[in-house]
Design a protein around this motif. Sequence first.
Motif, PDB file in Angstrom:
ATOM      1  N   ALA A  67       5.503  -2.653 -12.169  1.00 49.94           N
ATOM      2  CA  ALA A  67       4.803  -2.541 -10.883  1.00 49.94           C
ATOM      3  C   ALA A  67       3.996  -3.802 -10.580  1.00 49.94           C
ATOM      4  CB  ALA A  67       3.891  -1.311 -10.891  1.00 49.94           C
ATOM      5  N   ASP A  68       3.324  -4.328 -11.592  1.00 50.12           N
ATOM      6  CA  ASP A  68       2.530  -5.556 -11.430  1.00 50.12           C
ATOM      7  C   ASP A  68       3.377  -6.701 -10.911  1.00 50.12           C
ATOM      8  OD1 ASP A  68       0.294  -4.390 -12.457  1.00 50.12           O
ATOM      9  OD2 ASP A  68       0.199  -5.597 -14.283  1.00 50.12           O
ATOM     10  N   ALA A  69       4.472  -6.962 -11.622  1.00 46.32           N
ATOM     11  CA  ALA A  69       5.307  -8.116 -11.292  1.00 46.32           C
ATOM     12  C   ALA A  69       5.931  -7.964  -9.912  1.00 46.32           C
ATOM     13  CB  ALA A  69       6.393  -8.301 -12.356  1.00 46.32           C
ATOM     14  N   ALA A  70       6.381  -6.756  -9.599  1.00 53.11           N
ATOM     15  CA  ALA A  70       6.992  -6.522  -8.291  1.00 53.11           C
ATOM     16  C   ALA A  70       5.981  -6.786  -7.186  1.00 53.11           C
ATOM     17  CB  ALA A  70       7.522  -5.090  -8.210  1.00 53.11           C
ATOM     18  N   ALA A  71       4.745  -6.312  -7.386  1.00 45.37           N
ATOM     19  CA  ALA A  71       3.718  -6.481  -6.351  1.00 45.37           C
ATOM     20  C   ALA A  71       3.372  -7.960  -6.156  1.00 45.37           C
ATOM     21  CB  ALA A  71       2.470  -5.680  -6.722  1.00 45.37           C
ATOM     22  N   ILE A  72       3.188  -8.689  -7.256  1.00 45.70           N
ATOM     23  CA  ILE A  72       2.805 -10.098  -7.153  1.00 45.70           C
ATOM     24  C   ILE A  72       3.919 -10.908  -6.481  1.00 45.70           C
ATOM     25  CG2 ILE A  72       2.337 -12.181  -8.516  1.00 45.70           C
ATOM     26  CD1 ILE A  72       0.776 -10.402 -10.467  1.00 45.70           C
ATOM     27  N   CYS A  73       5.150 -10.681  -6.898  1.00 46.63           N
ATOM     28  CA  CYS A  73       6.261 -11.445  -6.313  1.00 46.63           C
ATOM     29  C   CYS A  73       6.393 -11.138  -4.827  1.00 46.63           C
ATOM     30  CB  CYS A  73       7.562 -11.147  -7.052  1.00 46.63           C
ATOM     31  SG  CYS A  73       7.564 -11.790  -8.746  1.00 46.63           S
ATOM     32  N   VAL A 133      -3.450  -6.264  -5.350  1.00 44.00           N
ATOM     33  CA  VAL A 133      -2.631  -7.405  -4.918  1.00 44.00           C
ATOM     34  C   VAL A 133      -2.561  -7.451  -3.394  1.00 44.00           C
ATOM     35  CG1 VAL A 133      -0.294  -8.373  -4.923  1.00 44.00           C
ATOM     36  CG2 VAL A 133      -1.302  -7.529  -7.054  1.00 44.00           C
ATOM     37  N   ALA A 134      -2.437  -6.286  -2.773  1.00 45.04           N
ATOM     38  CA  ALA A 134      -2.409  -6.237  -1.309  1.00 45.04           C
ATOM     39  C   ALA A 134      -3.693  -6.820  -0.719  1.00 45.04           C
ATOM     40  CB  ALA A 134      -2.202  -4.800  -0.830  1.00 45.04           C
ATOM     41  N   ALA A 135      -4.802  -6.625  -1.422  1.00 46.11           N
ATOM     42  CA  ALA A 135      -6.094  -7.082  -0.896  1.00 46.11           C
ATOM     43  C   ALA A 135      -6.298  -8.596  -1.047  1.00 46.11           C
ATOM     44  CB  ALA A 135      -7.227  -6.342  -1.626  1.00 46.11           C
ATOM     45  N   ALA A 137      -3.702   3.599 -12.594  1.00 46.70           N
ATOM     46  CA  ALA A 137      -4.234   2.250 -12.821  1.00 46.70           C
ATOM     47  C   ALA A 137      -3.285   1.189 -12.284  1.00 46.70           C
ATOM     48  CB  ALA A 137      -4.508   2.034 -14.308  1.00 46.70           C
ATOM     49  N   PHE A 138      -1.966   1.337 -12.550  1.00 51.23           N
ATOM     50  CA  PHE A 138      -1.103   0.268 -12.029  1.00 51.23           C
ATOM     51  C   PHE A 138      -0.855   0.410 -10.535  1.00 51.23           C
ATOM     52  CE2 PHE A 138       2.527   2.553 -14.362  1.00 51.23           C
ATOM     53  CZ  PHE A 138       3.276   2.917 -13.249  1.00 51.23           C
ATOM     54  N   ALA A 139      -0.954   1.622 -10.020  1.00 49.36           N
ATOM     55  CA  ALA A 139      -0.903   1.775  -8.555  1.00 49.36           C
ATOM     56  C   ALA A 139      -2.098   1.060  -7.916  1.00 49.36           C
ATOM     57  CB  ALA A 139      -0.898   3.252  -8.174  1.00 49.36           C
ATOM     58  N   GLN A 140      -3.266   1.190  -8.564  1.00 48.41           N
ATOM     59  CA  GLN A 140      -4.450   0.479  -8.071  1.00 48.41           C
ATOM     60  C   GLN A 140      -4.237  -1.037  -8.170  1.00 48.41           C
ATOM     61  OE1 GLN A 140      -7.031   1.658  -6.390  1.00 48.41           O
ATOM     62  NE2 GLN A 140      -7.649  -0.488  -6.133  1.00 48.41           N
ATOM     63  N   LEU A 150       0.834  -1.207   0.000  1.00 42.98           N
ATOM     64  CA  LEU A 150       0.000   0.000   0.000  1.00 42.98           C
ATOM     65  C   LEU A 150       0.867   1.255   0.000  1.00 42.98           C
ATOM     66  CD1 LEU A 150      -2.836  -1.175   2.424  1.00 42.98           C
ATOM     67  CD2 LEU A 150      -2.913  -0.980  -0.081  1.00 42.98           C
ATOM     68  N   ALA A 151       1.980   1.203   0.739  1.00 45.48           N
ATOM     69  CA  ALA A 151       2.908   2.341   0.736  1.00 45.48           C
ATOM     70  C   ALA A 151       3.477   2.548  -0.662  1.00 45.48           C
ATOM     71  CB  ALA A 151       4.033   2.100   1.741  1.00 45.48           C
ATOM     72  N   ALA A 152       3.798   1.435  -1.344  1.00 41.18           N
ATOM     73  CA  ALA A 152       4.339   1.540  -2.707  1.00 41.18           C
ATOM     74  C   ALA A 152       3.303   2.136  -3.653  1.00 41.18           C
ATOM     75  CB  ALA A 152       4.785   0.167  -3.205  1.00 41.18           C
ATOM     76  N   ALA A 153       2.053   1.719  -3.506  1.00 36.39           N
ATOM     77  CA  ALA A 153       0.986   2.257  -4.365  1.00 36.39           C
ATOM     78  C   ALA A 153       0.835   3.758  -4.150  1.00 36.39           C
ATOM     79  CB  ALA A 153      -0.331   1.527  -4.088  1.00 36.39           C
ATOM     80  N   ASP A 154       0.820   4.161  -2.873  1.00 37.32           N
ATOM     81  CA  ASP A 154       0.711   5.596  -2.566  1.00 37.32           C
ATOM     82  C   ASP A 154       1.881   6.379  -3.172  1.00 37.32           C
ATOM     83  OD1 ASP A 154      -1.567   5.038  -1.192  1.00 37.32           O
ATOM     84  OD2 ASP A 154      -0.666   5.182   0.815  1.00 37.32           O
ATOM     85  N   ALA A 155       3.075   5.811  -3.042  1.00 35.79           N
ATOM     86  CA  ALA A 155       4.267   6.500  -3.547  1.00 35.79           C
ATOM     87  C   ALA A 155       4.220   6.628  -5.073  1.00 35.79           C
ATOM     88  CB  ALA A 155       5.518   5.754  -3.105  1.00 35.79           C
ATOM     89  N   LEU A 156       3.730   5.599  -5.744  1.00 35.05           N
ATOM     90  CA  LEU A 156       3.627   5.674  -7.212  1.00 35.05           C
ATOM     91  C   LEU A 156       2.704   6.817  -7.623  1.00 35.05           C
ATOM     92  CD1 LEU A 156       3.395   1.852  -8.074  1.00 35.05           C
ATOM     93  CD2 LEU A 156       5.277   3.399  -8.700  1.00 35.05           C
TER      94      LEU A 156
END
Lengths: 424, 424
Positions: free
Chosen positions: B139-145, B95-97, B87-90, B41-47
Amino acid sequence: MSTEAPAAAIRDQVHATARLAREASISLATATRLAKDAALLAAADALVADTDRIVAANELDVEAARDGGTGEHVLDRLRLDPARVAAFAQGVRDVAALPDPIGEVVRGSVLPNGLRLTQVRVPMGVIGMIYEGRPNVTADAAAICLKAGSAVVLRGSASAARSNEVIVEVMRAAIEKAGLPADLISLLPSADRASATELMRARGLVDLVIPRGGAGLIRTVVEESTVPVIETGTGNCHVYVDAEADLEMALAIVVNAKTHRTSVCNAAESLLVHRDVAEAFLPRVVAALREHDVVIHGDAAFQAVDPAVTEATDEDYATEYLDLEISAKVVDSVDDAITHVRRFSSGHTEAIVTASARTARRFTLGVDSAAVMVNASTRFTDGGEFGFGAEIGISTQKLHARGPMGLTEMTTTTYVVEGDGHVR
Amino acid sequence: MSTEAPAAAIRDQVHATARLAREASISLATATRLAKDAALLAAADALVADTDRIVAANELDVEAARDGGTGEHVLDRLRLDPARVAAFAQGVRDVAALPDPIGEVVRGSVLPNGLRLTQVRVPMGVIGMIYEGRPNVTADAAAICLKAGSAVVLRGSASAARSNEVIVEVMRAAIEKAGLPADLISLLPSADRASATELMRARGLVDLVIPRGGAGLIRTVVEESTVPVIETGTGNCHVYVDAEADLEMALAIVVNAKTHRTSVCNAAESLLVHRDVAEAFLPRVVAALREHDVVIHGDAAFQAVDPAVTEATDEDYATEYLDLEISAKVVDSVDDAITHVRRFSSGHTEAIVTASARTARRFTLGVDSAAVMVNASTRFTDGGEFGFGAEIGISTQKLHARGPMGLTEMTTTTYVVEGDGHVR
């Protein structure tokens, strides 16, 4: 030019064999369990009925190996007698008795738009096996692949060539008589290294290659294969005796893990002992291991206990001895033990002996191996012990399968999605 | 010598990055879901907060690509604007959810000897992603991994280098501030092909490599990698219209599968029609496809309907057009359709349109692909449509994962065996 011609001929032969196997595998994908089991039971009966031919062919293999200077230990692994043939025939019957993995629904749901989604277990297709040594693997692997719905292309060792030829011939004839295509089981020539190389590069014709044998074979397959590989078997397994271990239990586990059977991948190869119990435990464990003729390569603490303990090098800590030898070290904490294991382990099996739930949890989460034993011998990592009924090898990689591999691990899945004219 | 030095330098850099990633991944293996979600979530906010910096870097990428002669279609895929960043921040928040796959018990039982056996889902370790094109994959791949407990080493395309650098920099800083190691997300330089090669050969440092991009990239990775690979994405998908199809439904499915979005791997590339309905269906489907400007490469029956249909070659049947083009053929039976699909398909998705349960069953069992649609468009093979919540790619291989891959597919398992002094 003269070396090119035979190489091309071997490639053609491997591809032709793989194509026949693929063709045969298509009919197997829809074969019922009844048809598969009948073929396996027929193959088992035929192996027993043809015991004399199998043993006679094996005698030629054993003689040739002896003439070639092979040691008695290896000869024994190669040798078949009626009892060993009966044993692997029984193994084939055991596979027939196992549930059919094909068609199992792995997950299923109805999607919000009404599409019905089902993930179903389906056959792999064509499985290549590249293996060394014992000819019983031939019958085992063929039975497991057939039951899992796949054709198998076998590439055994040159030393067992005659034995493997007869075993495969007998099984092919039996399954054909039972109504399945003979090409579900085939054997490549083993005189030339090229047949193995071509098998592992037959991408598109072969779906999966499993190497089973020494570290050299496995490294070669991993390096050279373009077909997906499941790495098996190398086991640099550790036993960690924690500060809170029951030392009586620890002694029994260390001795069992090291000496119960030394030539197997789940035997212990390295011993780690927490500093707090070193004074009490080291003399006892060193004496017990020496009583079993185990050669110990240890750190200063172990050397101080017994002058027969030689100095352990990093190479020792990295070695899978597969013999009455062990490396040994005193560590300051469970985290030290985890760091050591992460550095040197082959990712097969590690054991911790401890009465502390917290330490057991820390070790279990901290190491990165296919199996972690808590207060049990490393020797339990085994498809039979785990109740899988049959085992085609023990995966030490993380992709697809990790640990003992049974029928399920020899399958893949497909998604079936049923709609009623659904479009996006 | 002058070419060796930079190659060795790149290898050192890749290995150093992978080692830091591995070190970071160890702490992530025991991180709680709460800690991982907070970091995401912090990463999404920062993006979102750094949208301007990301868009500015992206503008440089787009300009450089335009100067290099890249076409507008590709430029559009490369381009980021505030809406796309949002969109990719979302996507990262989504992924967090999702539920945490780590720790899930896959199977468990008590063995006859009292050992308690539990197969638990654990992180893969270090995942390498080699991808082309769109910077949102970063961003997608980083979040999923990260959510799946693994560190990721990203190697994007040179054309998106500046965008990727800023995205990774922003995410690293955000997760570090949230208490996780920055080295869980790292980016390799993309100017040189060697960084990709070294990543796929960093066996022992990297546990899995996923190539995502065109057929050329994927072939290279499969050929050259010594790290286990999951092949993704090539989709030569078929729609088979059976003799018993509802032709209205068939028309809607063919048009949707071909034209809804042409550049994606689950778009239809080939149409097979049963001879019995050819007379009724061919004129309608040809007219409908031509109305959508689809170029048709067909057999004699299709050519007879419309002179604009060109002759289909085997190369056409093997081609993934990813455009308003389709190959088309009349077949004599469902078995003919299956044989054609087995020969030409890339194993992604096939669809059958039929009212017959028996024919649907035959087709479903007969083809050998990751997904089979019955009376639905091929476009439904998608992690989002399947309800996985996130997708890192669509596997077209049989090992480990087949079809859309979500969080679960980015994990491995370990066996935990608990005893009370058990020995064999």
